[in-house]
Design a protein around this motif. Sequence first.
Motif, PDB file in Angstrom:
ATOM      1  N   ALA A  28     -18.897   2.188  70.056  1.00 54.96           N
ATOM      2  CA  ALA A  28     -17.504   2.409  69.645  1.00 54.96           C
ATOM      3  C   ALA A  28     -17.244   3.898  69.409  1.00 54.96           C
ATOM      4  CB  ALA A  28     -17.189   1.598  68.396  1.00 54.96           C
ATOM      5  N   GLN A  29     -18.176   4.571  68.774  1.00 55.04           N
ATOM      6  CA  GLN A  29     -18.021   6.015  68.547  1.00 55.04           C
ATOM      7  C   GLN A  29     -17.889   6.761  69.867  1.00 55.04           C
ATOM      8  OE1 GLN A  29     -21.617   6.570  66.271  1.00 55.04           O
ATOM      9  NE2 GLN A  29     -20.503   6.625  64.325  1.00 55.04           N
ATOM     10  N   GLN A  30     -18.736   6.437  70.822  1.00 51.21           N
ATOM     11  CA  GLN A  30     -18.686   7.103  72.121  1.00 51.21           C
ATOM     12  C   GLN A  30     -17.382   6.801  72.855  1.00 51.21           C
ATOM     13  OE1 GLN A  30     -22.337   5.686  73.863  1.00 51.21           O
ATOM     14  NE2 GLN A  30     -23.555   7.304  72.905  1.00 51.21           N
ATOM     15  N   ALA A  31     -16.954   5.530  72.814  1.00 53.35           N
ATOM     16  CA  ALA A  31     -15.720   5.150  73.496  1.00 53.35           C
ATOM     17  C   ALA A  31     -14.514   5.846  72.883  1.00 53.35           C
ATOM     18  CB  ALA A  31     -15.539   3.626  73.445  1.00 53.35           C
ATOM     19  N   ILE A  32     -14.461   5.925  71.567  1.00 51.63           N
ATOM     20  CA  ILE A  32     -13.332   6.583  70.910  1.00 51.63           C
ATOM     21  C   ILE A  32     -13.361   8.083  71.178  1.00 51.63           C
ATOM     22  CG2 ILE A  32     -12.285   7.134  68.675  1.00 51.63           C
ATOM     23  CD1 ILE A  32     -13.137   4.283  67.775  1.00 51.63           C
ATOM     24  N   ALA A  33     -14.541   8.676  71.192  1.00 48.76           N
ATOM     25  CA  ALA A  33     -14.647  10.106  71.499  1.00 48.76           C
ATOM     26  C   ALA A  33     -14.120  10.398  72.902  1.00 48.76           C
ATOM     27  CB  ALA A  33     -16.095  10.573  71.361  1.00 48.76           C
ATOM     28  N   GLU A  34     -14.493   9.561  73.861  1.00 42.95           N
ATOM     29  CA  GLU A  34     -14.000   9.736  75.234  1.00 42.95           C
ATOM     30  C   GLU A  34     -12.493   9.519  75.305  1.00 42.95           C
ATOM     31  OE1 GLU A  34     -16.316   7.125  77.693  1.00 42.95           O
ATOM     32  OE2 GLU A  34     -18.184   8.144  77.160  1.00 42.95           O
ATOM     33  N   THR A  36     -10.287  10.052  72.962  1.00 43.56           N
ATOM     34  CA  THR A  36      -9.553  11.172  72.360  1.00 43.56           C
ATOM     35  C   THR A  36      -9.445  12.354  73.313  1.00 43.56           C
ATOM     36  OG1 THR A  36     -11.534  12.042  71.275  1.00 43.56           O
ATOM     37  CG2 THR A  36     -10.166  10.541  69.991  1.00 43.56           C
ATOM     38  N   VAL A  37     -10.398  12.475  74.234  1.00 40.39           N
ATOM     39  CA  VAL A  37     -10.329  13.545  75.237  1.00 40.39           C
ATOM     40  C   VAL A  37      -9.302  13.183  76.308  1.00 40.39           C
ATOM     41  CG1 VAL A  37     -11.610  14.731  77.066  1.00 40.39           C
ATOM     42  CG2 VAL A  37     -12.687  14.352  74.838  1.00 40.39           C
ATOM     43  N   GLU A  38      -9.365  11.935  76.775  1.00 37.86           N
ATOM     44  CA  GLU A  38      -8.486  11.497  77.862  1.00 37.86           C
ATOM     45  C   GLU A  38      -7.058  11.237  77.402  1.00 37.86           C
ATOM     46  OE1 GLU A  38     -10.376   8.045  79.481  1.00 37.86           O
ATOM     47  OE2 GLU A  38     -12.254   9.111  79.816  1.00 37.86           O
ATOM     48  N   ARG A  39      -6.912  10.594  76.242  1.00 39.77           N
ATOM     49  CA  ARG A  39      -5.603  10.195  75.723  1.00 39.77           C
ATOM     50  C   ARG A  39      -5.594  10.396  74.209  1.00 39.77           C
ATOM     51  NH1 ARG A  39      -5.621   4.316  77.705  1.00 39.77           N
ATOM     52  NH2 ARG A  39      -3.920   4.144  76.221  1.00 39.77           N
ATOM     53  N   PRO A  40      -5.322  11.624  73.759  1.00 35.55           N
ATOM     54  CA  PRO A  40      -5.431  11.950  72.332  1.00 35.55           C
ATOM     55  C   PRO A  40      -4.636  11.030  71.393  1.00 35.55           C
ATOM     56  CG  PRO A  40      -5.124  13.942  73.622  1.00 35.55           C
ATOM     57  CD  PRO A  40      -4.939  12.794  74.560  1.00 35.55           C
ATOM     58  N   LEU A  41      -3.426  10.652  71.764  1.00 36.46           N
ATOM     59  CA  LEU A  41      -2.636   9.797  70.872  1.00 36.46           C
ATOM     60  C   LEU A  41      -3.257   8.406  70.740  1.00 36.46           C
ATOM     61  CD1 LEU A  41       1.003  10.817  71.845  1.00 36.46           C
ATOM     62  CD2 LEU A  41      -0.313  11.503  69.820  1.00 36.46           C
ATOM     63  N   ALA A  42      -3.745   7.862  71.840  1.00 34.26           N
ATOM     64  CA  ALA A  42      -4.411   6.567  71.802  1.00 34.26           C
ATOM     65  C   ALA A  42      -5.713   6.661  70.992  1.00 34.26           C
ATOM     66  CB  ALA A  42      -4.697   6.066  73.210  1.00 34.26           C
ATOM     67  N   GLY A  43      -6.421   7.759  71.161  1.00 32.01           N
ATOM     68  CA  GLY A  43      -7.640   7.972  70.383  1.00 32.01           C
ATOM     69  C   GLY A  43      -7.352   8.040  68.901  1.00 32.01           C
ATOM     70  N   ARG A  44      -6.265   8.718  68.555  1.00 29.26           N
ATOM     71  CA  ARG A  44      -5.864   8.802  67.146  1.00 29.26           C
ATOM     72  C   ARG A  44      -5.526   7.419  66.595  1.00 29.26           C
ATOM     73  NH1 ARG A  44      -4.696  12.699  63.164  1.00 29.26           N
ATOM     74  NH2 ARG A  44      -4.064  11.436  61.401  1.00 29.26           N
ATOM     75  N   ARG A  45      -4.827   6.609  67.383  1.00 25.74           N
ATOM     76  CA  ARG A  45      -4.488   5.251  66.938  1.00 25.74           C
ATOM     77  C   ARG A  45      -5.755   4.432  66.720  1.00 25.74           C
ATOM     78  NH1 ARG A  45      -0.034   2.533  70.083  1.00 25.74           N
ATOM     79  NH2 ARG A  45       1.205   3.649  68.567  1.00 25.74           N
TER      80      ARG A  45
END
Length: 89
Positions: A28-34, A36-45
């Motif tokens: 989950a940490q790796q997926a969220i990190a990726e 946030t790079v690709e889609r910062p707003l989605a990563g923030r959510r």
Amino acid sequence: MNEWAADHARPLLVARVPTGVSDAVTAAQQAIAELTVERPLAGRRALDDLARWADQMRLRLGSQAATGVGQGGQEPAGQPPRRRPGRSR
């Protein structure tokens, strides 16, 4: 369970995080990190949802520790954050 196991092994097992859970957290940490790079707003959510869930679980664990509920190796049944209707991730 014999007396030795109850006194020595059980406290260690109750506190140990199973490998599958550790692996899931790492994934989950790796997926969220990726994300946030690709889609910062989605990563923030995703981070906000995870933080909200973690806060709820900490409160639940705190109340269980105070009352003694959840002892003896039984973990609370936490639910992941609910998705908002009509919104995609």
